[in-house]
Design a protein around this motif. Sequence first.
Motif, short mmCIF file in Angstrom:
data_model
loop_
_atom_site.label_atom_id
_atom_site.label_comp_id
_atom_site.label_asym_id
_atom_site.label_seq_id
_atom_site.Cartn_x
_atom_site.Cartn_y
_atom_site.Cartn_z
N PRO A 13 -1.07 -11.14 -34.80
CA PRO A 13 -2.26 -10.83 -35.59
C PRO A 13 -1.91 -10.54 -37.05
O PRO A 13 -0.89 -9.94 -37.34
N VAL A 14 -2.73 -10.98 -37.94
CA VAL A 14 -2.69 -10.78 -39.39
C VAL A 14 -1.50 -11.49 -40.05
O VAL A 14 -1.68 -12.23 -41.00
N ILE A 15 -0.29 -11.28 -39.59
CA ILE A 15 0.87 -11.85 -40.26
C ILE A 15 1.34 -13.17 -39.66
O ILE A 15 2.24 -13.81 -40.20
N THR A 19 3.25 -16.08 -41.90
CA THR A 19 4.66 -16.23 -41.53
C THR A 19 4.98 -17.67 -41.17
O THR A 19 6.00 -18.23 -41.62
#
Length: 102
Positions: A13-15, A19
């Motif tokens: 989640p989010v990264i 990434t």
Amino acid sequence: VLMIVLSWTLVLPVIGAPTFAAIAGFASAITLLDIPCSRRRWSFRTRLRFVFGHFGAVWTFGLVTSALFLVPFVGPVLGVPAASIGGQWLVCRLDKSRLVAR
């Protein structure tokens, strides 16, 4: 292979997506560096010697392309041609083998 192995980062989640985009940018930069090397008909050993001999410049080239890939939608569209031109420029700028008298 690197993209497949690290595709699991997309589920973070989010990264996850940033990434994966950064990894894709770095892998694209290193892959596109192979084009000017093959035009010089360098062997695999010569290519590795060039990459590790100019590790800082090659690493920075990969990081800049990774940063460009982080821009949504436009990043990969502009990143691939920029990495192709940048790889050619990097090899031309750093390859001094033609200057050595044989």
